[in-house]
Design a protein around this motif. Structure first.
Motif, short mmCIF file in Angstrom:
data_model
loop_
_atom_site.label_atom_id
_atom_site.label_comp_id
_atom_site.label_asym_id
_atom_site.label_seq_id
_atom_site.Cartn_x
_atom_site.Cartn_y
_atom_site.Cartn_z
N HIS A 38 32.55 53.31 45.37
CA HIS A 38 33.27 54.01 44.31
C HIS A 38 32.37 55.07 43.70
O HIS A 38 31.19 55.18 44.03
CB HIS A 38 33.69 53.02 43.22
N THR A 71 30.74 52.55 38.08
CA THR A 71 31.07 51.19 37.68
C THR A 71 32.41 51.14 36.97
O THR A 71 33.16 50.16 37.09
CB THR A 71 29.97 50.62 36.76
N ALA A 92 35.06 50.66 39.43
CA ALA A 92 35.00 49.31 40.00
C ALA A 92 35.57 48.28 39.03
O ALA A 92 36.28 47.35 39.44
CB ALA A 92 33.55 48.97 40.35
N THR A 127 38.81 45.77 39.72
CA THR A 127 38.70 44.31 39.73
C THR A 127 39.54 43.68 38.63
O THR A 127 40.11 42.60 38.82
CB THR A 127 37.23 43.88 39.60
N HIS A 171 32.96 38.64 37.41
CA HIS A 171 32.38 39.89 37.93
C HIS A 171 30.91 39.98 37.52
O HIS A 171 30.56 39.70 36.37
CB HIS A 171 33.13 41.11 37.39
N ASP A 182 28.00 42.60 36.95
CA ASP A 182 27.67 44.01 36.78
C ASP A 182 26.16 44.17 36.87
O ASP A 182 25.42 43.75 35.98
CB ASP A 182 28.18 44.50 35.42
N SER A 193 33.45 39.28 42.39
CA SER A 193 33.10 40.67 42.67
C SER A 193 31.72 40.98 42.09
O SER A 193 31.27 40.34 41.14
CB SER A 193 34.14 41.63 42.09
N SER A 253 29.03 44.59 41.46
CA SER A 253 28.86 46.04 41.58
C SER A 253 27.44 46.44 41.21
O SER A 253 26.79 45.81 40.38
CB SER A 253 29.87 46.79 40.69
N CYS A 285 28.68 54.09 43.80
CA CYS A 285 28.69 52.74 43.24
C CYS A 285 29.20 51.76 44.30
O CYS A 285 30.30 51.94 44.84
CB CYS A 285 29.59 52.67 42.01
N LEU A 337 30.83 48.37 45.32
CA LEU A 337 31.63 47.25 44.82
C LEU A 337 31.91 46.32 45.99
O LEU A 337 32.41 46.75 47.03
CB LEU A 337 32.96 47.74 44.23
#
Length: 492
Positions: free
Chosen positions: A154, A157, A160, A164, A275, A277, A302, A304, A318, A320
């Motif tokens: 991507h 963030t 992404a 998600t 997620h 990050d 997920s 990222s 990015c 992901l």
């Protein structure tokens, strides 16, 4: 442009392309050579550029040399020089010769691999590169294409996160019904990036259903499983539905790290999407000494990270990764007739990236990340990350040895957070003192840093991560901080 000139317009003439591109490369070579001569942060007033440029574009085209001269005279002086070795603000936005070469190839080839049929090799290269990166940062097999998961490149963030959140939302509403969207709740810490709140609003989660969970100094401002558990229990008791939990490895303000495994277990207990990050610090995960920070990633849905921050890959890029691509594509796919091209549709291994993102168009980002990995290798990238970490460690050591300063949060990666103590305890306004210090540092033009506020403390952030930064630049920054601290403390 006159009709004769318009008739002669050859915008992609091969010989002209080479000459004009070389002129740009020569311009950038001089820029990078002389970059330390510019103030890192410009002394510019809002609207100053409008006074320098005409109100309308030229009727007839101008030469590249004339345009580049205007860039030198009007644009460069008004820039914040992110690639300066004295840029220590925000988080780094890396560039490199390999990243630039990859960007040139991507831009020059100008293909759009939004689906396999639109550009097969570009689409497949992206799948290869994201699997390479997943292995490098230590993600479990479930995030790789070979393990049933997969990845996409991507632009940021923010994109992404929205994707998600949309996948998590649709997964929940497929069982609850669409009207239940008003019951869905998203959880993050007070250190999480604001993009999670923005993303939640975009996908329809009511702002009142976003939980900002406080963190404490005792956990180094990391989110704790107990605090999340208490918040979730209270929402469930009120008839709400826990939807999505963000955990961060390297928060924006302080570089804090959330306990991935502990939070993953809470997410599993309540059926939440987890997620991770790791936008900034994800690059450090290629080094074995940082791998523990992502322990428990197998519990996530997920992950990222941004190679354009600290991985020498020019903007924007990015990564992901998701465990279940079907959940992502079911929330984001569209299939108009004009995209039903013949070729590759029946093959199970074909990836159509239009269904992994918000936009239809998809740049050839894989080319530049591929070039960075090929050109510098894993060993080179690990040495690059470690060099910055060592510089930040040295800066932190200097602060700790000087009784005038306080390190606010222990350094984990290459971010150092500090503040200046008042000369006379209780007499000086510490926030005002540190604001003055930051203004003095940035006003010097010799360095650029930013701030954060935690527990009502005004904190100065110093991040080592620019591609051209060497130890001498960090030492110069320390001398600058000392000199400006002496100045502001001497000011009534």
């Amino acid at each position: 442009m006159g009709s004769a000139a318009a008739d002669a317009l050859l915008p992609l003439d091969a010989s002209r392309f080479a000459a004009e591109s070389c002129a740009v490369v020569d311009f950038l070579e001089v820029y990078y050579r002389d970059i330390e001569s510019y103030p890192v942060w410009p002394d510019a007033e809002p609207g100053h550029l409008r006074t320098l440029l005409p109100d309308m574009p030229p009727e007839d085209g101008e030469s590249v040399d004339v345009i580049l001269e205007d860039v030198r005279r009007h644009i460069i002086p008004g820039l914040t020089h992110w690639q300066s070795p004295n840029f220590f603000a925000y988080y780094p936005m890396n560039a490199s010769t390999a990243g630039f070469a990859g960007q040139m190839l991507s831009t020059g080839l100008n293909v759009l691999p939004f689906m396999w049929a639109a550009s097969p090799a570009a689409t497949e290269l992206e799948g290869v590169v994201v699997d390479w990166m997943a292995r490098l940062v230590g993600l479990p097999e479930c995030f790789l294409f070979s393990g049933g998961g997969g990845g996409v490149l991507h632009g940021s963030t923010c994109e992404a996160v929205v994707c998600t959140l949309a996948a998590a939302r649709d997964r929940a509403l497929s069982n609850l019904g669409h009207e239940a969207i008003l019951r869905l709740v998203v959880y993050a810490s007070d250190q999480s990036h604001y993009t999670f709140q923005k993303g939640a609003r975009i996908v329809g989660i009511p702002p009142s259903n976003f939980r900002v969970i406080p963190t404490l100094a005792g956990s180094a401002y990391g989110l704790t499983a107990d605090s999340v558990h208490e918040a979730v229990k209270a929402d469930v008791a009120d008839g709400l539905v826990p939807l999505y939990l963000c955990t961060t490895v390297g928060t924006t303000g302080l570089g804090a790290v959330d306990p991935v495994r502990d939070l993953g277990e809470v997410a599993r207990q309540y059926g939440m999407w987890l997620h991770i990050d790791a936008a900034y610090a994800g690059s450090a995960l290629i080094c074995p000494e940082f791998k523990d920070y992502i322990d428990g990633a197998e519990l996530a849905d997920s992950v990222s990270m941004n190679p354009h921050k600290w991985f020498l890959t020019n903007m924007n890029c990015c990564c992901l990764w998701v465990v279940s691509p079907a959940l992502l594509t079911s929330a984001l796919s569209s299939n108009p007739e004009y995209l039903n091209n013949v070729g590759g549709e029946g093959a199970a291994e074909v990836v159509n990236y239009k269904d992994w993102q918000i936009a239809l168009s998809h740049p050839f980002r894989a080319m530049k990340l591929w070039l960075v990995l090929r050109r510098y290798g894993v060993a080179g990238m690990r040495a690059y990350i470690r060099r910055h970490v060592d510089m930040a460690k040295w800066f932190e050591t200097m602060l700790e040895a000087d009784e005038r300063f306080e390190v606010v949060v222990p350094r984990r990666f290459s971010l150092v957070t500090f503040r200046l103590r008042p000369r006379h305890e209780g007499r000086d306004d510490m926030e005002a003192l540190n604001r003055k210090l930051l203004v003095a540092i940035n006003g010097s033009g010799r360095a650029f840093m930013t701030h954060f506020v935690v527990d009502n403390k005004f904190v100065i952030r110093m991040v080592v991560g620019a591609a051209m930064t060497e130890m001498r630049h960090v030492q110069d920054a320390w001398e600058l901080v000392q000199d400006k601290a002496k100045e502001v403390q001497a000011t009534p």
